[in-house]
Structure formats: C-alpha cells, structure tokens
Motif scaffolding. Sequence first.
Motif, PDB file in Angstrom:
ATOM      1  N   PRO A  77       0.360  -1.457   0.502  1.00 48.36           N
ATOM      2  CA  PRO A  77      -0.076  -0.164  -0.067  1.00 48.36           C
ATOM      3  C   PRO A  77       0.602   0.824  -0.018  1.00 48.36           C
ATOM      4  CG  PRO A  77      -0.789  -0.913   1.760  1.00 48.36           C
ATOM      5  CD  PRO A  77       0.545  -1.972   0.760  1.00 48.36           C
ATOM      6  N   ALA A  78       1.841   0.694   0.504  1.00 48.64           N
ATOM      7  CA  ALA A  78       3.259   2.271   0.594  1.00 48.64           C
ATOM      8  C   ALA A  78       3.261   2.609  -0.916  1.00 48.64           C
ATOM      9  CB  ALA A  78       3.888   2.596   2.078  1.00 48.64           C
ATOM     10  N   LEU A  79       3.785   1.642  -1.637  1.00 45.85           N
ATOM     11  CA  LEU A  79       4.125   1.535  -2.921  1.00 45.85           C
ATOM     12  C   LEU A  79       2.741   2.510  -3.273  1.00 45.85           C
ATOM     13  CD1 LEU A  79       5.785  -1.739  -3.326  1.00 45.85           C
ATOM     14  CD2 LEU A  79       6.914   0.880  -3.862  1.00 45.85           C
ATOM     15  N   THR A  80       1.509   2.253  -3.344  1.00 47.21           N
ATOM     16  CA  THR A  80       0.439   3.257  -4.316  1.00 47.21           C
ATOM     17  C   THR A  80       0.364   4.253  -3.277  1.00 47.21           C
ATOM     18  OG1 THR A  80      -0.418   0.884  -4.187  1.00 47.21           O
ATOM     19  CG2 THR A  80      -1.892   2.509  -4.399  1.00 47.21           C
ATOM     20  N   ALA A  81       0.159   3.952  -2.389  1.00 45.62           N
ATOM     21  CA  ALA A  81       0.318   5.745  -1.524  1.00 45.62           C
ATOM     22  C   ALA A  81       1.333   6.247  -2.023  1.00 45.62           C
ATOM     23  CB  ALA A  81       0.541   5.264  -0.186  1.00 45.62           C
ATOM     24  N   SER A  82       2.709   6.136  -2.127  1.00 43.53           N
ATOM     25  CA  SER A  82       3.676   6.583  -3.022  1.00 43.53           C
ATOM     26  C   SER A  82       3.326   7.594  -4.389  1.00 43.53           C
ATOM     27  CB  SER A  82       5.054   6.142  -2.722  1.00 43.53           C
ATOM     28  OG  SER A  82       5.337   5.933  -1.013  1.00 43.53           O
ATOM     29  N   MET A  83       2.865   6.074  -5.615  1.00 43.50           N
ATOM     30  CA  MET A  83       2.540   6.957  -6.900  1.00 43.50           C
ATOM     31  C   MET A  83       1.596   8.212  -6.228  1.00 43.50           C
ATOM     32  SD  MET A  83       5.237   5.282  -8.720  1.00 43.50           S
ATOM     33  CE  MET A  83       4.445   5.614 -10.135  1.00 43.50           C
ATOM     34  N   GLU A  93       8.663  13.485 -11.366  1.00 41.90           N
ATOM     35  CA  GLU A  93       8.892  12.047 -10.134  1.00 41.90           C
ATOM     36  C   GLU A  93       8.284  11.386 -10.025  1.00 41.90           C
ATOM     37  OE1 GLU A  93      11.863  12.694  -8.826  1.00 41.90           O
ATOM     38  OE2 GLU A  93      12.429  14.604 -10.263  1.00 41.90           O
ATOM     39  N   ALA A  94       7.144  10.879 -10.423  1.00 41.44           N
ATOM     40  CA  ALA A  94       6.373   9.285 -10.634  1.00 41.44           C
ATOM     41  C   ALA A  94       6.589   8.599 -10.881  1.00 41.44           C
ATOM     42  CB  ALA A  94       4.585  10.035 -10.194  1.00 41.44           C
ATOM     43  N   ASP A  95       7.437   9.247 -12.229  1.00 43.43           N
ATOM     44  CA  ASP A  95       7.950   7.960 -13.167  1.00 43.43           C
ATOM     45  C   ASP A  95       9.631   8.250 -12.595  1.00 43.43           C
ATOM     46  OD1 ASP A  95       5.420   7.750 -14.854  1.00 43.43           O
ATOM     47  OD2 ASP A  95       6.876   9.826 -16.308  1.00 43.43           O
ATOM     48  N   ASN A  96      10.217   8.889 -12.051  1.00 44.17           N
ATOM     49  CA  ASN A  96      11.294   8.553 -12.013  1.00 44.17           C
ATOM     50  C   ASN A  96      11.230   7.123 -10.301  1.00 44.17           C
ATOM     51  OD1 ASN A  96      14.439   8.688 -10.606  1.00 44.17           O
ATOM     52  ND2 ASN A  96      14.079  10.973 -10.082  1.00 44.17           N
ATOM     53  N   ALA A 129       2.476  -4.359  -9.307  1.00 43.00           N
ATOM     54  CA  ALA A 129       1.267  -4.018  -9.615  1.00 43.00           C
ATOM     55  C   ALA A 129       1.045  -3.067  -8.744  1.00 43.00           C
ATOM     56  CB  ALA A 129       0.656  -5.492  -9.182  1.00 43.00           C
ATOM     57  N   ALA A 130       1.689  -2.975  -7.245  1.00 39.56           N
ATOM     58  CA  ALA A 130       1.069  -2.570  -6.651  1.00 39.56           C
ATOM     59  C   ALA A 130       1.824  -0.270  -7.175  1.00 39.56           C
ATOM     60  CB  ALA A 130       2.377  -2.938  -5.059  1.00 39.56           C
ATOM     61  N   LEU A 131       2.476  -0.467  -7.473  1.00 39.06           N
ATOM     62  CA  LEU A 131       3.333   0.619  -8.812  1.00 39.06           C
ATOM     63  C   LEU A 131       2.157   1.201  -9.448  1.00 39.06           C
ATOM     64  CD1 LEU A 131       6.963   0.133  -8.931  1.00 39.06           C
ATOM     65  CD2 LEU A 131       6.039   1.459  -7.421  1.00 39.06           C
ATOM     66  N   ASP A 132       1.963   0.560 -10.444  1.00 35.45           N
ATOM     67  CA  ASP A 132       0.904   0.045 -11.191  1.00 35.45           C
ATOM     68  C   ASP A 132      -0.391   0.197 -10.899  1.00 35.45           C
ATOM     69  OD1 ASP A 132       3.241   0.315 -12.993  1.00 35.45           O
ATOM     70  OD2 ASP A 132       2.947  -1.268 -13.281  1.00 35.45           O
ATOM     71  N   ALA A 133      -1.083   0.677  -9.460  1.00 37.62           N
ATOM     72  CA  ALA A 133      -2.147   0.900  -9.241  1.00 37.62           C
ATOM     73  C   ALA A 133      -2.723   2.038  -8.924  1.00 37.62           C
ATOM     74  CB  ALA A 133      -3.004   0.037  -7.976  1.00 37.62           C
ATOM     75  N   ALA A 134      -1.838   2.771  -8.638  1.00 40.39           N
ATOM     76  CA  ALA A 134      -1.704   3.948  -8.234  1.00 40.39           C
ATOM     77  C   ALA A 134      -2.651   4.644  -9.482  1.00 40.39           C
ATOM     78  CB  ALA A 134      -0.838   4.915  -8.273  1.00 40.39           C
TER      79      ALA A 134
END
Length: 134
Positions: A77-83, A93-96, A129-134
């Motif tokens: 969830p932190a990965l999705t929240a970060s994105m 910076e989201a892409d970075n 998948a968590a990164l892409d869920a954002a």
Amino acid sequence: MSVILNDQDTQTLRVAAWGAVSLMSAAGAAGSAHRAGTEGSIALTSATGLVGHALSKAPKGVKYGKTVAELADQVLPALTASMNLLRQQAPAEADNFRRTVVVAVEAATRNQKGDPSPTMAEMARKIIAALDAA
C-alpha cells in the motif's frame, strides 16, 4: 516550480522503496538475502532528483512486520500511496520513483545465479502491480 516533500511524504517514499527491497530480500532468502538487499539498496541510493534526495537514507524507526505477509501489508500500500502522492505533487518524479523501485527490484533479483526463483519473480510482480495500481 520547486517541490518540497514534507517529512511524512518522505517517510512514505522511504518505507515504500526500502520496504520493496526488504520484500525482495525476504523472498530471496533461499539464495542470498543479504546480497539481494545490498544490490537493491545500492540502486535506491543511486537515484537522482527529488526521489534521490528522499531515498538517500533508509527509513528510521520503522517497525516492519515480522513475516513476509506483514511486511507486504505495509509496503505494497505504501508503494501505491507513494505513486499517488508523487503524481499529485511532482508528476515527473512519479515516473522516476517507479523506475527507481523497478531497478532496485531487478538488481535484487539479478544477483541470483540463473533465473530468479519463482518466489522472487512473484514478489517482483506484486511490487510492480502496487506501483501501477495508483
């Protein structure tokens, strides 16, 4: 326009990225967990830009779960929240951030002899998948 992340935002990015490396290390425990963690950490500390400044240090005072499942419950969830956070405040910076985490995950798996284990491959898939869920 300059973007400055507050302490909580920076902590969220750190928990997400460094936690992803911890997940890969835990998933690779049958191989060399230490080496996976080291390779992933080097990738995180090599990041540039706003993300590089945020990830230059591991998060302090974070109590990660004692099992892989508990760790994943915190990190994914932190990965999705970060994105989501970066897409709102600094879209480039989201892409970075995404690229940096993916490189760290790849670095953690690359040190294994041959192909990554099915466990590591599945953990990498969950992280992406968590990164892409954002």
